[in-house]
Design a protein around this motif. Structure first.
Motif, PDB file in Angstrom:
ATOM      1  N   MET A   1     150.687 165.366  65.123  1.00  0.00           N
ATOM      2  CA  MET A   1     149.645 165.652  64.154  1.00  0.00           C
ATOM      3  C   MET A   1     149.062 164.335  63.616  1.00  0.00           C
ATOM      4  N   HIS A   2     149.913 163.344  63.496  1.00  0.00           N
ATOM      5  CA  HIS A   2     149.457 162.043  62.997  1.00  0.00           C
ATOM      6  C   HIS A   2     148.386 161.450  63.917  1.00  0.00           C
ATOM      7  N   GLU A   3     148.588 161.610  65.237  1.00  0.00           N
ATOM      8  CA  GLU A   3     147.622 161.090  66.200  1.00  0.00           C
ATOM      9  C   GLU A   3     146.264 161.777  66.045  1.00  0.00           C
ATOM     10  N   ILE A   4     146.278 163.069  65.804  1.00  0.00           N
ATOM     11  CA  ILE A   4     145.022 163.801  65.592  1.00  0.00           C
ATOM     12  C   ILE A   4     144.296 163.252  64.373  1.00  0.00           C
ATOM     13  N   GLN A   6     144.588 160.284  63.081  1.00  0.00           N
ATOM     14  CA  GLN A   6     144.090 158.943  63.398  1.00  0.00           C
ATOM     15  C   GLN A   6     142.793 159.018  64.194  1.00  0.00           C
ATOM     16  N   ASN A   7     142.753 159.890  65.193  1.00  0.00           N
ATOM     17  CA  ASN A   7     141.529 160.048  65.983  1.00  0.00           C
ATOM     18  C   ASN A   7     140.382 160.546  65.109  1.00  0.00           C
ATOM     19  N   GLU A   9     140.031 160.108  61.868  1.00  0.00           N
ATOM     20  CA  GLU A   9     139.620 159.036  60.950  1.00  0.00           C
ATOM     21  C   GLU A   9     138.848 157.926  61.650  1.00  0.00           C
ATOM     22  N   SER A  10     139.007 157.790  62.976  1.00  0.00           N
ATOM     23  CA  SER A  10     138.308 156.726  63.698  1.00  0.00           C
ATOM     24  C   SER A  10     136.854 157.083  63.990  1.00  0.00           C
ATOM     25  N   ASN A  11     136.465 158.329  63.767  1.00  0.00           N
ATOM     26  CA  ASN A  11     135.065 158.732  63.951  1.00  0.00           C
ATOM     27  C   ASN A  11     134.196 158.137  62.855  1.00  0.00           C
ATOM     28  N   THR A  12     132.966 157.874  63.216  1.00  0.00           N
ATOM     29  CA  THR A  12     132.027 157.416  62.198  1.00  0.00           C
ATOM     30  C   THR A  12     131.578 158.610  61.366  1.00  0.00           C
ATOM     31  N   LEU A  13     131.165 158.363  60.156  1.00  0.00           N
ATOM     32  CA  LEU A  13     130.650 159.428  59.304  1.00  0.00           C
ATOM     33  C   LEU A  13     129.435 160.082  59.953  1.00  0.00           C
ATOM     34  N   GLN A  14     128.571 159.259  60.559  1.00  0.00           N
ATOM     35  CA  GLN A  14     127.378 159.784  61.219  1.00  0.00           C
ATOM     36  C   GLN A  14     127.761 160.696  62.385  1.00  0.00           C
ATOM     37  N   GLY A  15     128.729 160.291  63.195  1.00  0.00           N
ATOM     38  CA  GLY A  15     129.164 161.101  64.325  1.00  0.00           C
ATOM     39  C   GLY A  15     129.793 162.408  63.874  1.00  0.00           C
ATOM     40  N   TYR A  16     130.638 162.335  62.852  1.00  0.00           N
ATOM     41  CA  TYR A  16     131.289 163.538  62.335  1.00  0.00           C
ATOM     42  C   TYR A  16     130.254 164.500  61.752  1.00  0.00           C
ATOM     43  N   THR A  17     129.314 163.969  61.003  1.00  0.00           N
ATOM     44  CA  THR A  17     128.271 164.787  60.400  1.00  0.00           C
ATOM     45  C   THR A  17     127.425 165.475  61.474  1.00  0.00           C
ATOM     46  N   ALA A  18     127.073 164.738  62.522  1.00  0.00           N
ATOM     47  CA  ALA A  18     126.286 165.314  63.611  1.00  0.00           C
ATOM     48  C   ALA A  18     127.062 166.434  64.309  1.00  0.00           C
ATOM     49  N   CYS A  19     128.361 166.231  64.497  1.00  0.00           N
ATOM     50  CA  CYS A  19     129.194 167.259  65.127  1.00  0.00           C
ATOM     51  C   CYS A  19     129.243 168.508  64.249  1.00  0.00           C
ATOM     52  N   CYS A  20     129.454 168.323  62.959  1.00  0.00           N
ATOM     53  CA  CYS A  20     129.495 169.468  62.037  1.00  0.00           C
ATOM     54  C   CYS A  20     128.177 170.228  62.050  1.00  0.00           C
ATOM     55  N   TYR A  21     127.081 169.510  62.098  1.00  0.00           N
ATOM     56  CA  TYR A  21     125.768 170.150  62.134  1.00  0.00           C
ATOM     57  C   TYR A  21     125.612 170.981  63.405  1.00  0.00           C
ATOM     58  N   ALA A  22     126.016 170.407  64.543  1.00  0.00           N
ATOM     59  CA  ALA A  22     125.886 171.117  65.821  1.00  0.00           C
ATOM     60  C   ALA A  22     126.733 172.383  65.821  1.00  0.00           C
ATOM     61  N   VAL A  23     127.953 172.286  65.337  1.00  0.00           N
ATOM     62  CA  VAL A  23     128.836 173.447  65.308  1.00  0.00           C
ATOM     63  C   VAL A  23     128.300 174.501  64.332  1.00  0.00           C
ATOM     64  N   ALA A  24     127.806 174.057  63.202  1.00  0.00           N
ATOM     65  CA  ALA A  24     127.298 174.997  62.198  1.00  0.00           C
ATOM     66  C   ALA A  24     126.083 175.769  62.705  1.00  0.00           C
ATOM     67  N   GLN A  25     125.312 175.143  63.573  1.00  0.00           N
ATOM     68  CA  GLN A  25     124.098 175.781  64.089  1.00  0.00           C
ATOM     69  C   GLN A  25     124.358 176.660  65.314  1.00  0.00           C
ATOM     70  N   ALA A  26     125.531 176.537  65.916  1.00  0.00           N
ATOM     71  CA  ALA A  26     125.855 177.304  67.125  1.00  0.00           C
ATOM     72  C   ALA A  26     126.246 178.731  66.745  1.00  0.00           C
TER      73      ALA A  26
END
Length: 94
Positions: A1-4, A6-7, A9-26
């Motif tokens: 779980m720690h590795e997950i 870490q992965n 947390e290594s995402n950029t805020l912009q990348g995470y936000t874009a992913c959330c937007y894509a999932v929310a719109q699907a």
């Protein structure tokens, strides 16, 4: 779980936000009936994101769908890897 974490947390805020937007719109609920392959749905009974109700919804609409539940939250494959794998193996062999 720690590795997950870490992965994650290594995402950029912009990348995470874009992913959330894509999932929310699907929203593929109206296309579920078009799936033509056997489908395994694994739902965590404590998942507050993709709930057991969501799993049951998909099972009713996907032809040839099977639903199994695990006593888990959103990352059931990490919480119960052996049980999760057992269901995948069983599903692929039948």
């Amino acid at each position: 779980m720690h590795e997950i974490l870490q992965n994650f947390e290594s995402n950029t805020l912009q990348g995470y936000t874009a992913c959330c937007y894509a999932v929310a719109q699907a929203d593929f609920r109206e296309q579920l009936h078009l799936l033509e392959v056997p489908t395994l749905i694994i739902a965590g009974t404590a998942d507050e994101v993709t709930t057991l109700t969501d799993g049951k919804f998909m099972q009713k609409r996907i032809p040839n769908a099977s639903l199994v539940t695990l006593d888990a939250a959103h990352l059931s494959n990490m919480e119960h890897p052996e049980e999760f794998a057992k269901h995948i193996i069983h599903f692929t062999q039948h």
